[in-house]
Write a protein that holds these residues in place. Structure first.
Motif, PDB file in Angstrom:
ATOM      1  N   MET A   1       0.839  -1.189   0.000  1.00 48.86           N
ATOM      2  CA  MET A   1       0.000   0.000   0.000  1.00 48.86           C
ATOM      3  C   MET A   1       0.882   1.249   0.000  1.00 48.86           C
ATOM      4  N   SER A   2       0.565   2.185  -0.876  1.00 52.97           N
ATOM      5  CA  SER A   2       1.305   3.437  -0.938  1.00 52.97           C
ATOM      6  C   SER A   2       0.869   4.350   0.197  1.00 52.97           C
ATOM      7  N   LEU A   3       1.838   5.082   0.719  1.00 54.52           N
ATOM      8  CA  LEU A   3       1.554   6.036   1.788  1.00 54.52           C
ATOM      9  C   LEU A   3       1.897   7.439   1.310  1.00 54.52           C
ATOM     10  N   PRO A   4       1.133   8.448   1.734  1.00 58.53           N
ATOM     11  CA  PRO A   4       1.497   9.826   1.395  1.00 58.53           C
ATOM     12  C   PRO A   4       2.903  10.128   1.932  1.00 58.53           C
ATOM     13  N   LYS A  29       7.879   0.996  -4.793  1.00 60.08           N
ATOM     14  CA  LYS A  29       7.166   0.605  -3.574  1.00 60.08           C
ATOM     15  C   LYS A  29       6.216   1.717  -3.118  1.00 60.08           C
ATOM     16  N   ASP A  30       6.592   2.964  -3.403  1.00 59.52           N
ATOM     17  CA  ASP A  30       5.786   4.120  -2.997  1.00 59.52           C
ATOM     18  C   ASP A  30       4.647   4.420  -3.973  1.00 59.52           C
ATOM     19  N   THR A  31       4.717   3.880  -5.203  1.00 55.57           N
ATOM     20  CA  THR A  31       3.807   4.320  -6.268  1.00 55.57           C
ATOM     21  C   THR A  31       3.084   3.169  -6.976  1.00 55.57           C
ATOM     22  N   HIS A  32       2.938   2.046  -6.321  1.00 56.57           N
ATOM     23  CA  HIS A  32       2.332   0.859  -6.954  1.00 56.57           C
ATOM     24  C   HIS A  32       3.086   0.480  -8.229  1.00 56.57           C
ATOM     25  N   GLU A  33       4.410   0.684  -8.227  1.00 57.42           N
ATOM     26  CA  GLU A  33       5.291   0.372  -9.361  1.00 57.42           C
ATOM     27  C   GLU A  33       5.063   1.256 -10.582  1.00 57.42           C
ATOM     28  N   HIS A  34       4.261   2.323 -10.462  1.00 53.56           N
ATOM     29  CA  HIS A  34       3.976   3.175 -11.614  1.00 53.56           C
ATOM     30  C   HIS A  34       5.188   3.991 -12.056  1.00 53.56           C
ATOM     31  N   PHE A  35       5.880   4.627 -11.105  1.00 49.80           N
ATOM     32  CA  PHE A  35       7.024   5.454 -11.476  1.00 49.80           C
ATOM     33  C   PHE A  35       7.957   5.616 -10.279  1.00 49.80           C
ATOM     34  N   GLY A  36       9.141   6.151 -10.563  1.00 46.37           N
ATOM     35  CA  GLY A  36      10.097   6.481  -9.523  1.00 46.37           C
ATOM     36  C   GLY A  36      10.702   7.838  -9.807  1.00 46.37           C
ATOM     37  N   LEU A  37      11.221   8.465  -8.765  1.00 45.75           N
ATOM     38  CA  LEU A  37      11.866   9.768  -8.888  1.00 45.75           C
ATOM     39  C   LEU A  37      13.104   9.780  -7.999  1.00 45.75           C
ATOM     40  N   GLU A  56      12.384  -1.520 -21.705  1.00 48.69           N
ATOM     41  CA  GLU A  56      11.041  -1.520 -21.126  1.00 48.69           C
ATOM     42  C   GLU A  56      10.698  -0.233 -20.390  1.00 48.69           C
ATOM     43  N   LEU A  57      11.609   0.689 -20.316  1.00 53.01           N
ATOM     44  CA  LEU A  57      11.470   1.814 -19.415  1.00 53.01           C
ATOM     45  C   LEU A  57      11.445   3.127 -20.161  1.00 53.01           C
ATOM     46  N   THR A  58      10.587   4.033 -19.770  1.00 49.81           N
ATOM     47  CA  THR A  58      10.633   5.418 -20.240  1.00 49.81           C
ATOM     48  C   THR A  58      11.305   6.221 -19.133  1.00 49.81           C
ATOM     49  N   GLU A  59      12.245   7.062 -19.513  1.00 55.21           N
ATOM     50  CA  GLU A  59      12.997   7.826 -18.516  1.00 55.21           C
ATOM     51  C   GLU A  59      12.900   9.310 -18.848  1.00 55.21           C
ATOM     52  N   MET A  60      12.870  10.137 -17.802  1.00 53.93           N
ATOM     53  CA  MET A  60      12.792  11.581 -17.965  1.00 53.93           C
ATOM     54  C   MET A  60      13.847  12.228 -17.074  1.00 53.93           C
ATOM     55  N   PHE A  61      14.403  13.322 -17.546  1.00 53.74           N
ATOM     56  CA  PHE A  61      15.444  14.042 -16.813  1.00 53.74           C
ATOM     57  C   PHE A  61      15.057  15.510 -16.730  1.00 53.74           C
ATOM     58  N   TYR A  62      15.256  16.099 -15.549  1.00 44.73           N
ATOM     59  CA  TYR A  62      14.961  17.511 -15.341  1.00 44.73           C
ATOM     60  C   TYR A  62      16.142  18.129 -14.604  1.00 44.73           C
ATOM     61  N   VAL A  63      16.772  19.129 -15.211  1.00 45.61           N
ATOM     62  CA  VAL A  63      17.934  19.783 -14.613  1.00 45.61           C
ATOM     63  C   VAL A  63      17.452  20.788 -13.570  1.00 45.61           C
ATOM     64  N   VAL A  64      17.915  20.623 -12.337  1.00 48.84           N
ATOM     65  CA  VAL A  64      17.550  21.523 -11.244  1.00 48.84           C
ATOM     66  C   VAL A  64      18.584  22.636 -11.103  1.00 48.84           C
ATOM     67  N   MET A 108      13.354  10.626 -13.525  1.00 54.84           N
ATOM     68  CA  MET A 108      12.049   9.996 -13.350  1.00 54.84           C
ATOM     69  C   MET A 108      11.945   8.845 -14.337  1.00 54.84           C
ATOM     70  N   PHE A 109      11.273   7.788 -13.965  1.00 53.51           N
ATOM     71  CA  PHE A 109      11.158   6.650 -14.861  1.00 53.51           C
ATOM     72  C   PHE A 109       9.888   5.885 -14.563  1.00 53.51           C
ATOM     73  N   CYS A 110       9.366   5.257 -15.612  1.00 54.57           N
ATOM     74  CA  CYS A 110       8.210   4.395 -15.429  1.00 54.57           C
ATOM     75  C   CYS A 110       8.256   3.288 -16.481  1.00 54.57           C
ATOM     76  N   PRO A 111       7.836   2.091 -16.115  1.00 51.02           N
ATOM     77  CA  PRO A 111       7.439   1.730 -14.751  1.00 51.02           C
ATOM     78  C   PRO A 111       8.646   1.755 -13.814  1.00 51.02           C
ATOM     79  N   ALA A 112       8.383   1.690 -12.524  1.00 52.42           N
ATOM     80  CA  ALA A 112       9.445   1.828 -11.523  1.00 52.42           C
ATOM     81  C   ALA A 112      10.406   0.646 -11.535  1.00 52.42           C
TER      82      ALA A 112
END
Length: 150
Positions: A1-4, A29-37, A56-64, A108-112
């Motif tokens: 179960m995901s928790l806030p 584990k935090d997102t029902h395997e949907h994505f990770g950050l 199998e994975l889509t990945e996203m990158f964001y420069v901070v 960021m990536f999905c699935p996790a």
């Protein structure tokens, strides 16, 4: 179960990979395997990842912060803060800190797909300055849907 979840700066489980720190902000584990950050903080000149693909994975990158060279297929771009890169499956990509200051990248990536285990394995292989063999790296990569582009 995901928790806030709320994580303040510096919070979250992290691993050290050479001179970079990878902090797991959200895992499958935090997102029902949907994505990770993950937050990836790199020292100047740090190599993040040489070109590779995920089947199998889509990945996203964001420069901070900082200047990150983003590699997408044949393109190489020195990305500034707020730059974004979307990497569909089977697309060669990589990144490194080409700037003179520390750089922070959100990955960021999905699935996790337990992606944190890849970074944990890489941290273990490079612990205390150890240089892993090509065979060790390839074995780790293939277990987590990562394939080098030669």
């Amino acid at each position: 179960m995901s928790l806030p979840l709320i994580l303040q700066p510096g919070e979250g489980r992290s691993v050290q990979i050479r001179t970079s720190t990878c902090t797991f902000k959200a895992t499958g584990k935090d997102t029902h395997e949907h994505f990770g950050l993950f937050e990836f903080v790199m020292e100047p000149g740090a190599l993040g990842a040489s070109p590779h693909i995920h089947k199998e994975l889509t990945e996203m990158f964001y420069v901070v912060e900082g200047e990150i060279e983003l590699v997408l297929g044949e393109r190489r771009v020195v990305a500034q803060p707020k730059a974004f890169m979307l990497v569909p499956e089977n697309t060669p990509h990589g990144f490194s800190n080409v700037g003179q200051t520390q750089a922070t990248l959100l990955i960021m990536f999905c699935p996790a797909d337990s992606r944190e285990q890849y970074f944990e394995g890489l941290a273990q292989l490079t612990k205390d300055g150890r240089q892993p063999s090509q065979e060790e790296l390839l074995d780790l990569m293939q277990r987590f849907d990562q394939y080098p582009v030669l």
